[in-house]
Design an enzyme around this catalytic site. Structure first.
Site, PDB file in Angstrom:
ATOM      1  N   LYS A  84     -19.565 -59.758 -28.624  1.00 41.65           N
ATOM      2  CA  LYS A  84     -19.333 -60.998 -29.369  1.00 41.65           C
ATOM      3  C   LYS A  84     -18.626 -61.974 -28.430  1.00 41.65           C
ATOM      4  O   LYS A  84     -17.723 -61.571 -27.676  1.00 41.65           O
ATOM      5  CB  LYS A  84     -18.452 -60.694 -30.594  1.00 41.65           C
ATOM      6  CG  LYS A  84     -18.159 -61.904 -31.462  1.00 41.65           C
ATOM      7  CD  LYS A  84     -17.332 -61.514 -32.688  1.00 41.65           C
ATOM      8  CE  LYS A  84     -17.071 -62.693 -33.607  1.00 41.65           C
ATOM      9  NZ  LYS A  84     -16.288 -62.325 -34.807  1.00 41.65           N
ATOM     10  N   SER A 167     -18.364 -63.730 -39.175  1.00 33.35           N
ATOM     11  CA  SER A 167     -18.596 -64.549 -38.005  1.00 33.35           C
ATOM     12  C   SER A 167     -19.337 -63.823 -36.877  1.00 33.35           C
ATOM     13  O   SER A 167     -19.835 -64.478 -35.967  1.00 33.35           O
ATOM     14  CB  SER A 167     -17.260 -65.046 -37.463  1.00 33.35           C
ATOM     15  OG  SER A 167     -16.462 -63.961 -37.033  1.00 33.35           O
ATOM     16  N   SER A 191     -15.601 -60.039 -40.867  1.00 37.17           N
ATOM     17  CA  SER A 191     -16.629 -60.463 -39.916  1.00 37.17           C
ATOM     18  C   SER A 191     -17.386 -59.367 -39.182  1.00 37.17           C
ATOM     19  O   SER A 191     -18.328 -59.662 -38.455  1.00 37.17           O
ATOM     20  CB  SER A 191     -16.032 -61.420 -38.892  1.00 37.17           C
ATOM     21  OG  SER A 191     -15.894 -62.685 -39.481  1.00 37.17           O
TER      22      SER A 191
HETATM   23  N1  GLN Z   1     -15.314 -65.323 -43.463  1.00 41.60           N
HETATM   24  C1  GLN Z   1     -13.944 -65.189 -43.148  1.00 41.60           C
HETATM   25  C2  GLN Z   1     -13.423 -66.490 -42.589  1.00 41.60           C
HETATM   26  O1  GLN Z   1     -14.149 -67.407 -42.500  1.00 41.60           O
HETATM   27  C3  GLN Z   1     -13.715 -64.053 -42.204  1.00 41.60           C
HETATM   28  C4  GLN Z   1     -13.966 -64.351 -40.796  1.00 41.60           C
HETATM   29  C5  GLN Z   1     -13.619 -63.227 -39.866  1.00 41.60           C
HETATM   30  O2  GLN Z   1     -13.440 -62.079 -40.276  1.00 41.60           O
HETATM   31  N2  GLN Z   1     -13.492 -63.558 -38.592  1.00 41.60           N
HETATM   32  O3  GLN Z   1     -12.303 -66.605 -42.223  1.00 41.60           O
END
Ligand code: GLN
Length: 500
Positions: A84, A167, A191
């Protein structure tokens, strides 16, 4: 390559088998790297990769082949994986999905990256993600994928009109479409679990503090955790053992516990395992197609000898406001480092220092990141700190306590990862729609618990459904065991999207 191998596509093999073939010299790391790079190029329209560098990947693969020839192979020697783009890497640019870091090259590797490399993993490239890992659909990335001129969203290989989740959306798409046998992801509020669910793959987020945050571009430091995304629990176990472990000098929240062999319990019987079913995870908001797939998976668990125990997680709904106060608060502080002075983007025209800061940040950050910085700054400001931030911290503790109470009655907790399957690109016009869809992953994140996503079927539009398994602290091996036993009895995790 031997004849028996050529009958099966290399990209359909799992990490475990690839490692074995490499060790037995039935395939070379260079061959594998070339194969996956070719596939990534061929399927560039998916937008999974944001950086590749063939020469670097092949040089790493050659070095791995040499170590194998010398009988010096690590556990993952020669296995190609992708990272990532939130992990900094010396050999590939790191953007964290942001204009702020476009073209940025780190002078060092993130600990997770170097640990995997020490065990012999070869890097195929960097994978797209929401800007600074803020998002649920990967639509917040500001970086044009490899092979594309403009910023275009990452596509879900099960239906290219749909989001892959976020994400870690690039990671999920790459693994599901067989552009990499496995990938790293990070999970702050879901995420790893949510994109894994949306793309029909397996992912695990370990207990907070188990994987080093050193070199992970920070979003919300009290929540950020790294973990593997692969096609099976068996592969996740292998990768998790490699990437976890203490890093006390570099990460102040790293736990002083030796690395574990997460594969050791994979085949244990789950006879008598008590699986807690939180009532709050099966309420009105849950779509019927997701509910049906989860119910069927729970029946399968009963067949395998597990017992289902009804439990309560009474503050589930509160996890949304709590998370969307704490995460932006920490983000607003973490992102203050992007000021145009030390690294990253700097505005070209400005009048004085304050103007340079302002213009740099206005140009460098996208809308969602700015929204979070504003929310975070607000909840931390004098007069509002007590009303919002402090209250959120108190409820966070209660949410963690609720889990500990629940774990008196059960060994694991199961439920959906997300209320629906992956939605269409562009469908969520209001950011709140994204926030609300995080309801089932946020509680485990706030409590710092390990959690995973396991494919359990298909729902609306033929899109994958993932089941979430949550364990108490340090119960990763138990989670992986439960997931592995399920995957031996079912083949959801082995299904693949048409055309890949
Ligand atoms: N969807 C969540 C956010 O927007 C989690 C994102 C994540 O785990 N990096 O913060």
């Amino acid at each position: 390559m031997t004849n028996s191998l050529s009958t099966q596509s290399l990209h359909d093999l799992n990490v475990h088998d690839l490692a074995l073939l490499l060790k037995n010299k039935q395939v070379s790391s260079v061959e594998l790297a070339e194969h996956f790079l070719r596939r990534s190029h061929k399927h560039a329209q998916l937008g999974a990769y944001v950086a590749v560098d063939e020469a670097t990947t092949l040089a790493q693969a050659q070095a791995a082949d040499q170590r194998i020839a010398q009988g010096n192979a690590g556990a993952l020697e020669g296995v190609p994986i992708a990272h990532k783009d939130i992990f900094v890497t010396r050999d590939f640019v790191t953007t964290a999905g942001s204009r702020m870091l476009k073209g940025y090259r780190s002078p060092f590797d993130a600990t997770v990256v170097s640990k995997l490399a020490t065990d012999g993993a070869v890097t195929l490239g960097k994978l797209n993600c929401d800007e600074f890992a803020m998002g649920s659909s990967n639509e917040n990335s500001a970086i044009a994928p490899v092979g594309q001129e403009t910023v275009t969203p990452v596509r879900n290989p099960w239906n290219v009109e749909r989001i892959p989740g976020g994400s870690s959306g690039g990671s999920a798409t790459a693994v599901a479409a067989r552009l990499a046998p496995a990938a790293t992801g990070t999970d702050t509020g879901g995420s790893i679990r949510q994109p894994a669910a949306f793309c029909g793959i397996t992912g695990i987020k370990p207990t907070y503090g188990r994987a080093s945050r050193y070199g992970m571009v920070a979003f919300a430091s009290s929540l950020d955790q790294a973990g593997p995304m692969a096609r099976s629990a068996q592969d996740c176990a292998l990768l998790l053992s490699s990437l976890c472990g203490p890093d006390l000098d570099r990460d102040s929240t790293s736990l002083d516990m030796p690395a574990e062999d997460y594969s050791r319990k994979l085949n244990d019987s789950i006879e008598g395992l008590r699986i807690g079913i939180p009532k709050e995870f099966f309420g009105e908001g849950l779509a019927d197609d997701v509910r049906t797939a989860i119910d069927a998976a729970l029946k399968e668990y009963e067949k395998l000898g597990a017992k289902l125990v009804p439990i309560n997680l009474p503050r589930t709904a509160l996890s949304i406001p709590v998370y969307y106060i704490i995460a932006p608060a920490e983000a607003s502080s973490n992102l203050s480092r992007f000021d145009g002075v030390k690294f990253g983007h700097r505005a070209k025209n400005y009048t004085d220092l304050a103007d340079m800061y302002k213009k740099t940040r206005a140009e460098g950050f996208g809308d969602e990141v700015k929204r979070r910085i504003m929310i975070g700054t607000y909840v931390l400001s004098h007069g509002y700190y007590d009303a919002y931030y402090l209250q959120a911290q108190k409820i966070r503790r209660m949410i963690a306590d609720d889990f500990q109470n629940a774990f008196k009655q059960c060994d694991l907790i199961a439920g959906p990862v997300a209320p629906t399957v992956a939605w269409k690109i562009g469908a969520h016009k209001d950011p709140l729609a994204d926030y609300l869809a995080d309801i089932f992953t946020l509680p485990g994140s706030l409590a710092g618990l390990p959690g995973m996503s396991v494919p359990v079927g298909f729902g609306e539009g033929g899109m994958p459904v993932g089941m979430q398994l949550l364990g108490s602290y340090f119960q990763e091996a138990r989670l992986l065991n439960a997931a592995h036993r399920f995957q031996q009895a079912t083949d959801w995790h082995a299904r693949k999207p048409e055309g890949f």
